[in-house]
Design a protein around this motif. Sequence first.
Motif, PDB file in Angstrom:
ATOM      1  N   GLU A 238     -13.212 -28.317  -3.420  1.00  8.63           N
ATOM      2  CA  GLU A 238     -14.403 -29.150  -3.518  1.00  8.63           C
ATOM      3  C   GLU A 238     -14.200 -30.379  -4.399  1.00  8.63           C
ATOM      4  O   GLU A 238     -14.884 -31.389  -4.223  1.00  8.63           O
ATOM      5  N   THR A 239     -13.279 -30.315  -5.377  1.00  6.22           N
ATOM      6  CA  THR A 239     -13.030 -31.499  -6.200  1.00  6.22           C
ATOM      7  C   THR A 239     -11.963 -32.399  -5.568  1.00  6.22           C
ATOM      8  O   THR A 239     -11.479 -33.337  -6.201  1.00  6.22           O
ATOM      9  N   ILE A 240     -11.609 -32.099  -4.312  1.00  6.94           N
ATOM     10  CA  ILE A 240     -10.684 -32.944  -3.557  1.00  6.94           C
ATOM     11  C   ILE A 240     -11.391 -33.527  -2.340  1.00  6.94           C
ATOM     12  O   ILE A 240     -11.275 -34.713  -2.042  1.00  6.94           O
ATOM     13  N   ALA A 241     -12.134 -32.684  -1.629  1.00  2.00           N
ATOM     14  CA  ALA A 241     -12.787 -33.109  -0.387  1.00  2.00           C
ATOM     15  C   ALA A 241     -13.806 -34.219  -0.647  1.00  2.00           C
ATOM     16  O   ALA A 241     -14.478 -34.237  -1.679  1.00  2.00           O
ATOM     17  N   GLY A 242     -13.909 -35.139   0.321  1.00  3.05           N
ATOM     18  CA  GLY A 242     -14.899 -36.209   0.222  1.00  3.05           C
ATOM     19  C   GLY A 242     -14.601 -37.232  -0.856  1.00  3.05           C
ATOM     20  O   GLY A 242     -15.493 -37.973  -1.277  1.00  3.05           O
ATOM     21  N   GLY A 243     -13.349 -37.297  -1.298  1.00  2.15           N
ATOM     22  CA  GLY A 243     -12.985 -38.174  -2.413  1.00  2.15           C
ATOM     23  C   GLY A 243     -12.800 -37.333  -3.652  1.00  2.15           C
ATOM     24  O   GLY A 243     -13.688 -36.590  -4.058  1.00  2.15           O
ATOM     25  N   THR A 244     -11.636 -37.410  -4.269  1.00  2.79           N
ATOM     26  CA  THR A 244     -11.323 -36.544  -5.408  1.00  2.79           C
ATOM     27  C   THR A 244     -12.271 -36.797  -6.575  1.00  2.79           C
ATOM     28  O   THR A 244     -12.961 -37.824  -6.639  1.00  2.79           O
ATOM     29  N   ALA A 245     -12.261 -35.847  -7.526  1.00  2.00           N
ATOM     30  CA  ALA A 245     -13.081 -36.013  -8.723  1.00  2.00           C
ATOM     31  C   ALA A 245     -12.720 -37.301  -9.453  1.00  2.00           C
ATOM     32  O   ALA A 245     -13.593 -37.973 -10.037  1.00  2.00           O
ATOM     33  N   GLU A 246     -11.435 -37.657  -9.423  1.00  2.00           N
ATOM     34  CA  GLU A 246     -11.010 -38.886 -10.096  1.00  2.00           C
ATOM     35  C   GLU A 246     -11.592 -40.117  -9.407  1.00  2.00           C
ATOM     36  O   GLU A 246     -12.047 -41.073 -10.051  1.00  2.00           O
ATOM     37  N   ILE A 247     -11.590 -40.102  -8.050  1.00  7.42           N
ATOM     38  CA  ILE A 247     -12.190 -41.201  -7.296  1.00  7.42           C
ATOM     39  C   ILE A 247     -13.682 -41.305  -7.590  1.00  7.42           C
ATOM     40  O   ILE A 247     -14.236 -42.399  -7.769  1.00  7.42           O
ATOM     41  N   GLN A 248     -14.364 -40.160  -7.641  1.00 10.09           N
ATOM     42  CA  GLN A 248     -15.800 -40.182  -7.924  1.00 10.09           C
ATOM     43  C   GLN A 248     -16.073 -40.793  -9.304  1.00 10.09           C
ATOM     44  O   GLN A 248     -17.032 -41.566  -9.474  1.00 10.09           O
ATOM     45  N   ARG A 249     -15.224 -40.465 -10.284  1.00  7.36           N
ATOM     46  CA  ARG A 249     -15.421 -41.032 -11.623  1.00  7.36           C
ATOM     47  C   ARG A 249     -15.204 -42.542 -11.612  1.00  7.36           C
ATOM     48  O   ARG A 249     -15.901 -43.293 -12.317  1.00  7.36           O
ATOM     49  N   ASN A 250     -14.223 -43.002 -10.837  1.00  7.88           N
ATOM     50  CA  ASN A 250     -14.021 -44.446 -10.722  1.00  7.88           C
ATOM     51  C   ASN A 250     -15.251 -45.131 -10.132  1.00  7.88           C
ATOM     52  O   ASN A 250     -15.691 -46.183 -10.599  1.00  7.88           O
ATOM     53  N   ILE A 251     -15.807 -44.521  -9.060  1.00  5.85           N
ATOM     54  CA  ILE A 251     -16.984 -45.102  -8.420  1.00  5.85           C
ATOM     55  C   ILE A 251     -18.161 -45.134  -9.389  1.00  5.85           C
ATOM     56  O   ILE A 251     -18.879 -46.144  -9.491  1.00  5.85           O
ATOM     57  N   ILE A 252     -18.362 -44.049 -10.110  1.00  4.33           N
ATOM     58  CA  ILE A 252     -19.467 -43.986 -11.073  1.00  4.33           C
ATOM     59  C   ILE A 252     -19.283 -45.048 -12.155  1.00  4.33           C
ATOM     60  O   ILE A 252     -20.219 -45.777 -12.518  1.00  4.33           O
ATOM     61  N   GLY A 253     -18.051 -45.146 -12.674  1.00  2.27           N
ATOM     62  CA  GLY A 253     -17.794 -46.116 -13.736  1.00  2.27           C
ATOM     63  C   GLY A 253     -18.006 -47.549 -13.282  1.00  2.27           C
ATOM     64  O   GLY A 253     -18.647 -48.346 -13.976  1.00  2.27           O
ATOM     65  N   GLU A 254     -17.485 -47.870 -12.090  1.00  2.00           N
ATOM     66  CA  GLU A 254     -17.516 -49.252 -11.632  1.00  2.00           C
ATOM     67  C   GLU A 254     -18.853 -49.641 -11.011  1.00  2.00           C
ATOM     68  O   GLU A 254     -19.395 -50.713 -11.304  1.00  2.00           O
ATOM     69  N   ARG A 255     -19.404 -48.788 -10.136  1.00  2.00           N
ATOM     70  CA  ARG A 255     -20.562 -49.190  -9.336  1.00  2.00           C
ATOM     71  C   ARG A 255     -21.891 -48.737  -9.918  1.00  2.00           C
ATOM     72  O   ARG A 255     -22.927 -49.308  -9.610  1.00  2.00           O
ATOM     73  N   VAL A 256     -21.866 -47.675 -10.733  1.00  2.00           N
ATOM     74  CA  VAL A 256     -23.112 -47.206 -11.343  1.00  2.00           C
ATOM     75  C   VAL A 256     -23.255 -47.740 -12.767  1.00  2.00           C
ATOM     76  O   VAL A 256     -24.299 -48.272 -13.146  1.00  2.00           O
ATOM     77  N   LEU A 257     -22.186 -47.631 -13.560  1.00  2.00           N
ATOM     78  CA  LEU A 257     -22.248 -48.055 -14.956  1.00  2.00           C
ATOM     79  C   LEU A 257     -21.837 -49.503 -15.157  1.00  2.00           C
ATOM     80  O   LEU A 257     -22.040 -50.061 -16.243  1.00  2.00           O
ATOM     81  N   GLY A 258     -21.217 -50.125 -14.138  1.00  3.60           N
ATOM     82  CA  GLY A 258     -20.827 -51.519 -14.256  1.00  3.60           C
ATOM     83  C   GLY A 258     -19.643 -51.769 -15.140  1.00  3.60           C
ATOM     84  O   GLY A 258     -19.479 -52.877 -15.694  1.00  3.60           O
ATOM     85  N   LEU A 259     -18.767 -50.781 -15.316  1.00  6.23           N
ATOM     86  CA  LEU A 259     -17.582 -50.945 -16.146  1.00  6.23           C
ATOM     87  C   LEU A 259     -16.526 -51.770 -15.406  1.00  6.23           C
ATOM     88  O   LEU A 259     -16.556 -51.879 -14.178  1.00  6.23           O
ATOM     89  N   PRO A 260     -15.583 -52.340 -16.124  1.00 11.17           N
ATOM     90  CA  PRO A 260     -14.518 -53.109 -15.450  1.00 11.17           C
ATOM     91  C   PRO A 260     -13.736 -52.232 -14.503  1.00 11.17           C
ATOM     92  O   PRO A 260     -13.539 -51.035 -14.750  1.00 11.17           O
ATOM     93  N   LYS A 261     -13.270 -52.834 -13.424  1.00  7.40           N
ATOM     94  CA  LYS A 261     -12.473 -52.105 -12.451  1.00  7.40           C
ATOM     95  C   LYS A 261     -11.121 -51.738 -13.052  1.00  7.40           C
ATOM     96  O   LYS A 261     -10.528 -52.514 -13.796  1.00  7.40           O
ATOM     97  N   GLY A 262     -10.654 -50.545 -12.672  1.00 10.55           N
ATOM     98  CA  GLY A 262      -9.328 -50.120 -13.121  1.00 10.55           C
ATOM     99  C   GLY A 262      -8.242 -50.832 -12.357  1.00 10.55           C
ATOM    100  O   GLY A 262      -8.495 -51.558 -11.388  1.00 10.55           O
ATOM    101  N   PRO A 263      -6.979 -50.652 -12.753  1.00 11.93           N
ATOM    102  CA  PRO A 263      -5.866 -51.309 -12.061  1.00 11.93           C
ATOM    103  C   PRO A 263      -5.750 -50.830 -10.631  1.00 11.93           C
ATOM    104  O   PRO A 263      -5.994 -49.659 -10.329  1.00 11.93           O
ATOM    105  N   ARG A 264      -5.383 -51.720  -9.735  1.00 11.21           N
ATOM    106  CA  ARG A 264      -5.202 -51.392  -8.335  1.00 11.21           C
ATOM    107  C   ARG A 264      -3.730 -51.552  -7.964  1.00 11.21           C
ATOM    108  O   ARG A 264      -3.102 -52.501  -8.401  1.00 11.21           O
TER     109      ARG A 264
END
Length: 375
Positions: free
Chosen positions: A349-375
Amino acid sequence: MSEDIDGFRARARAWLAANVPDDLPPPDGPASRAFALAWQQRQAEGGWAGLAWPQRVGGQGLSVLEQIVWYEEYARAGAPSSLNSLFVALHHAGPTLIACGTPAQQAFHLPRILAGKSIWCQGFSEPGAGSDLAAIRTRGRIDGDVLVVDGQKIWSSFADTADWQELLVRTDPDARTAAALTWVICPMDLPGITVRPIRTMAGVNKFCEVFYDNVRVPLDNVVGGVGNGWATAMSTLAFERGTASLGILIALTLQVDAMMADCSATRPVMTARLARLSAEGAAIRAMAYRVALDAEQAVPDAGASLVRLAFAEFGKKVQAAAVDLYGVASPQVLGPHGRGHDYLDAFSETIAGGTAEIQRNIIGERVLGLPKGPR
């Protein structure tokens, strides 16, 4: 809750009490498909399919609140898990077609989904491009009125028994991500498709890898337009991460209630652990309800990742607590098929639909407005 909602709850509870199957769902394969379709057909015949889908596409046109009440009563009745071979059709493909599909696509597919006549699977992840959809390599080359597809997908749940696939392909190898991808409805019986089931550590053939060799998919099957697959896929994932897990989440909170009732007073540490889980489950349910109600008139936004992340990690905690409460060899943990499926499957469940790490990136960038991480 209004009196109308209370009446709806009573009707749902009565219908479920009279109609929930006595037989256990088969774990995988054609028998699992037949069971899921039959159960969906029974719900459709009873008027309980597509509760929150618009009436214009064959749904009941009810509110999200009524859908939530149905999920609550469904879980309390011990009805078959919604995480079955119809999950993608009901919670991914159907909502995506409602939001992005053409009238012809909606008219053909949505009634079949609700009536329990078709199974869907998802073709997003690839080897080397699990949560990074921008890196997918499966190609869709336009040839007249068809897309010629070549490549490979993996972790495609229920692809071995599916009729259709929501398939994401790269149609412009030179374009930037936003214009490079296309979302297409792929019939799973087309020549050139090979499906190989993957046996998971939970003991079931739930996932599959799918190979495409010169597969010709009609261009009429493109959803959202050629080159607009990124936006369409984000709609799909928003539904998956937001409202799709509500029924399973509610069932987990009820499982915690049952565990608290079973826990002996002589185990204070376990009692405290379960109390924390109960509080955590209540908080996640409240958040999930708010996200669902806020998104009632639109596609869920990035806040759905909050629900997805919290639900996935909560599920792992609940199943781990069940092992510690009952014992690894107990019937409660081994389950009806004697495989310990729920505990082992929770890791996915922490892999399917986007890993837990991906979800944290989305929350940080799109919900909290934090700077984007390295790509």
